[in-house]
Design an enzyme around this catalytic site. Structure first.
Site, PDB file in Angstrom:
ATOM      1  N   ASN A  87       2.178   8.178   1.056  1.00  0.00           N
ATOM      2  CA  ASN A  87       3.216   7.837   0.498  1.00  0.00           C
ATOM      3  C   ASN A  87       3.637   8.933  -0.580  1.00  0.00           C
ATOM      4  OD1 ASN A  87       5.375   6.750  -0.740  1.00  0.00           O
ATOM      5  ND2 ASN A  87       4.492   4.815  -1.165  1.00  0.00           N
ATOM      6  N   CYS A 147      10.850   4.798  -4.791  1.00  0.00           N
ATOM      7  CA  CYS A 147      10.652   5.071  -3.511  1.00  0.00           C
ATOM      8  C   CYS A 147      11.996   5.055  -2.825  1.00  0.00           C
ATOM      9  CB  CYS A 147       9.504   4.293  -2.845  1.00  0.00           C
ATOM     10  SG  CYS A 147       7.873   4.550  -3.361  1.00  0.00           S
ATOM     11  N   HIS A 159      10.949   4.465   4.823  1.00  0.00           N
ATOM     12  CA  HIS A 159      10.241   4.866   3.948  1.00  0.00           C
ATOM     13  C   HIS A 159       8.843   4.866   4.102  1.00  0.00           C
ATOM     14  CE1 HIS A 159       8.069   5.521  -0.118  1.00  0.00           C
ATOM     15  NE2 HIS A 159       7.831   4.204  -0.085  1.00  0.00           N
TER      16      HIS A 159
HETATM   17  O1  UT7 Z   1       6.051   2.810  -1.724  1.00  0.00           O
HETATM   18  C1  UT7 Z   1       6.185   1.848  -3.029  1.00  0.00           C
HETATM   19  C2  UT7 Z   1       6.272   0.416  -2.667  1.00  0.00           C
HETATM   20  N1  UT7 Z   1       4.873   0.061  -2.197  1.00  0.00           N
HETATM   21  C3  UT7 Z   1       4.435  -0.552  -1.237  1.00  0.00           C
HETATM   22  O2  UT7 Z   1       5.180  -0.743  -0.304  1.00  0.00           O
HETATM   23  C4  UT7 Z   1       2.870  -0.851  -0.909  1.00  0.00           C
HETATM   24  C5  UT7 Z   1       2.870  -2.296  -0.709  1.00  0.00           C
HETATM   25  N2  UT7 Z   1       1.551  -2.815  -0.402  1.00  0.00           N
HETATM   26  C6  UT7 Z   1       0.733  -2.467   0.403  1.00  0.00           C
HETATM   27  O3  UT7 Z   1       0.847  -1.552   1.197  1.00  0.00           O
HETATM   28  C7  UT7 Z   1      -0.656  -3.090   0.466  1.00  0.00           C
HETATM   29  O4  UT7 Z   1      -0.722  -4.246  -0.315  1.00  0.00           O
HETATM   30  C8  UT7 Z   1      -1.893  -2.110   0.078  1.00  0.00           C
HETATM   31  C9  UT7 Z   1      -1.986  -1.181   1.094  1.00  0.00           C
HETATM   32  C10 UT7 Z   1      -1.663  -1.716  -1.317  1.00  0.00           C
HETATM   33  C11 UT7 Z   1      -3.225  -2.968  -0.117  1.00  0.00           C
HETATM   34  O5  UT7 Z   1      -3.403  -3.677   1.329  1.00  0.00           O
HETATM   35  P1  UT7 Z   1      -3.530  -5.326   1.161  1.00  0.00           P
HETATM   36  O6  UT7 Z   1      -3.979  -5.599   2.537  1.00  0.00           O
HETATM   37  O7  UT7 Z   1      -2.700  -5.933   0.470  1.00  0.00           O
HETATM   38  O8  UT7 Z   1      -5.123  -5.347   0.436  1.00  0.00           O
HETATM   39  P2  UT7 Z   1      -5.363  -5.914  -0.992  1.00  0.00           P
HETATM   40  O9  UT7 Z   1      -4.703  -5.502  -2.028  1.00  0.00           O
HETATM   41  O10 UT7 Z   1      -5.137  -7.598  -0.672  1.00  0.00           O
HETATM   42  O11 UT7 Z   1      -7.015  -5.981  -0.836  1.00  0.00           O
HETATM   43  C12 UT7 Z   1      -7.681  -6.404   0.171  1.00  0.00           C
HETATM   44  C13 UT7 Z   1      -9.297  -6.194  -0.324  1.00  0.00           C
HETATM   45  C14 UT7 Z   1      -9.584  -6.332  -1.753  1.00  0.00           C
HETATM   46  O12 UT7 Z   1     -11.010  -6.724  -1.843  1.00  0.00           O
HETATM   47  P3  UT7 Z   1     -11.400  -8.591  -2.002  1.00  0.00           P
HETATM   48  O13 UT7 Z   1     -10.947  -8.758  -3.121  1.00  0.00           O
HETATM   49  O14 UT7 Z   1     -10.787  -9.082  -0.445  1.00  0.00           O
HETATM   50  O15 UT7 Z   1     -12.790  -8.313  -1.876  1.00  0.00           O
HETATM   51  C15 UT7 Z   1      -9.673  -4.976  -2.488  1.00  0.00           C
HETATM   52  O16 UT7 Z   1     -10.274  -4.865  -3.404  1.00  0.00           O
HETATM   53  O17 UT7 Z   1      -9.472  -4.632  -0.089  1.00  0.00           O
HETATM   54  C16 UT7 Z   1      -9.909  -4.254  -1.305  1.00  0.00           C
HETATM   55  N3  UT7 Z   1      -9.658  -2.720  -1.579  1.00  0.00           N
HETATM   56  C17 UT7 Z   1     -10.131  -1.719  -0.860  1.00  0.00           C
HETATM   57  N4  UT7 Z   1     -11.243  -1.601  -0.061  1.00  0.00           N
HETATM   58  C18 UT7 Z   1     -11.523  -0.420   0.409  1.00  0.00           C
HETATM   59  C19 UT7 Z   1      -8.379  -2.374  -2.127  1.00  0.00           C
HETATM   60  N5  UT7 Z   1      -8.258  -1.062  -1.969  1.00  0.00           N
HETATM   61  C20 UT7 Z   1      -9.231  -0.616  -1.015  1.00  0.00           C
HETATM   62  C21 UT7 Z   1      -9.616   0.540  -0.513  1.00  0.00           C
HETATM   63  N6  UT7 Z   1     -10.875   0.482   0.292  1.00  0.00           N
HETATM   64  N7  UT7 Z   1      -9.235   1.734  -0.965  1.00  0.00           N
END
Ligand code: UT7
Length: 332
Positions: A286, A116, A256
């Site tokens: 993204n 990225c 980004h």
């Molecule tokens: O561009 C390259 C660099 N990449 C980035 O900068 C991305 C960095 N990371 C992020 O932006 C975030 O970590 C994400 C947007 C990918 C995820 O957000 P988060 O707030 O970190 O969520 P999480 O991974 O901690 O997941 C929270 C909950 C989980 O459920 P439990 O374990 O709390 O029951 C996931 O299973 O949300 C669940 N979950 C979803 N729920 C509905 C994960 N994906 C989804 C989804 N829809 N699409």
């Protein structure tokens, strides 16, 4: 004689027509519009759907946009650098295919992979070619068909990414406009958190790698998020500091577009209000190497000669960085 700087003198962009909305994704995986919007800021993204089309087609669209806007003879282009993690093939370079498509047959070209942050790394590389005095027209293009490596049964990644391309033309300037400073960083610790496991020399393609879904993007979101918030904010603040600038001196932040929360953290750290931050993640998601030039493309008419602009990125690798630009033209 004044020092030669590399000025951006034109911006091009290309997005495919097909939209993939949060409502569409709700029908494909266990997710919902509210989760996607509040956690990421994304409402829809574009997908290059036509069979036989690849990142080079996206890149060709953005470069042709520049050629037409500037009424440029493609034979005058010295070099095309393509930042991408989704090359058409492992080789030849996608840049070569774009050069061929647009008729830039005097140009040399190569791909650069910094995920990225690829556009920023390629921009700094292209700027050095101009600053050396050796080349007069360098095109830097970010092009990614992310849909080609996204697993549309994995809700943790399929909601995030889209397909697009953006490009800039770099030309020499002697009036102190252009790329003024760049701070680029990388740390291989990132290889554990954001990667595509198979298809390279470590895990060549096999029936097993396909069955194990190892040709798709994998991301451990939370650690990446933590590194990204710190990395992008720190490097942007450091860039301002070493140029004796504050947020008040900056006309625009071009971040980004990975997550609205990461963008907000960077803007806050730089002391910038929301009006000065380019945000189009809601429309495109993204798009990896394309996010930053795509913002410049959309905001081009609002940019003025002399505006100080900071570009900032964080991505797989890990790679991250920030670039300070003094904008070189008013668009008509
Ligand atoms: O561009 C390259 C660099 N990449 C980035 O900068 C991305 C960095 N990371 C992020 O932006 C975030 O970590 C994400 C947007 C990918 C995820 O957000 P988060 O707030 O970190 O969520 P999480 O991974 O901690 O997941 C929270 C909950 C989980 O459920 P439990 O374990 O709390 O029951 C996931 O299973 O949300 C669940 N979950 C979803 N729920 C509905 C994960 N994906 C989804 C989804 N829809 N699409």
């Amino acid at each position: 004689m004044n020092k030669i700087t590399a000025a951006i003198t034109a911006v091009g962009g290309y997005v495919p027509e097909t939209k993939l909305t949060n409502a569409d994704l709700e029908k494909m995986v266990e997710t919902n519009d509210e989760w996607i919007r509040t956690r990421t800021g994304i409402s829809e993204r574009r997908i290059l759907k036509e069979p036989g089309k690849a990142s080079s087609d996206l890149g060709t669209g953005a470069v042709m946009d520049i050629i037409q806007k500037k009424n440029l003879d493609p034979k005058e282009i010295d070099c095309i650098i393509c930042a991408t993690v989704t090359p058409d093939m492992l080789f030849p370079a996608t840049a070569n295919i774009i050069s061929y498509n647009v008729g830039a047959n005097n140009a040399f070209g190569f791909d650069l992979n910094a995920a990225c942050s690829g556009f920023l790394f390629a921009l700094t590389t292209g700027a050095s070619f101009i600053e050396s005095g050796r080349y007069k027209k360098v095109i830097v293009v970010g092009a990614d068909k992310m849909s080609s490596i996204v697993d549309y049964t994995d809700r943790t990644t399929c909601v995030l990414f889209g397909d697009a391309s953006g490009a800039v033309l770099l030309e020499p300037s002697t009036d102190e406009n252009g790329i003024l400073d760049s701070l680029l960083k990388s740390d291989g610790v990132g290889k554990n958190y954001l990667y595509q496991k198979a298809g390279g020399s470590l895990n060549p393609a096999s029936i097993e790698t396909v069955t194990r879904k190892e040709h798709f993007i994998f991301q451990d979101g939370q650690p990446v998020f933590k590194y990204a918030v710190k990395g992008m904010a720190d490097v942007s603040a450091e860039l301002l500091e070493r140029n004796n600038l504050t947020g008040n001196d900056i006309a625009w932040l071009v971040p980004h577009q990975a997550n609205l929360r990461i963008i907000d953290a960077t803007a806050n750290r730089m002391g910038l209000t929301k009006e000065k931050v380019m945000i189009n993640i809601q429309k495109y998601g993204n798009t990896t190497a394309a996010t930053i030039p795509l913002c410049l493309w959309e905001w081009e008419k609002q940019l003025h000669k002399g505006d100080k602009i900071v570009l900032a990125a964080f991505g797989g690798g890990f790679t991250w960085g920030a670039t300070l630009i003094k904008w070189a033209y008013d668009s008509k």
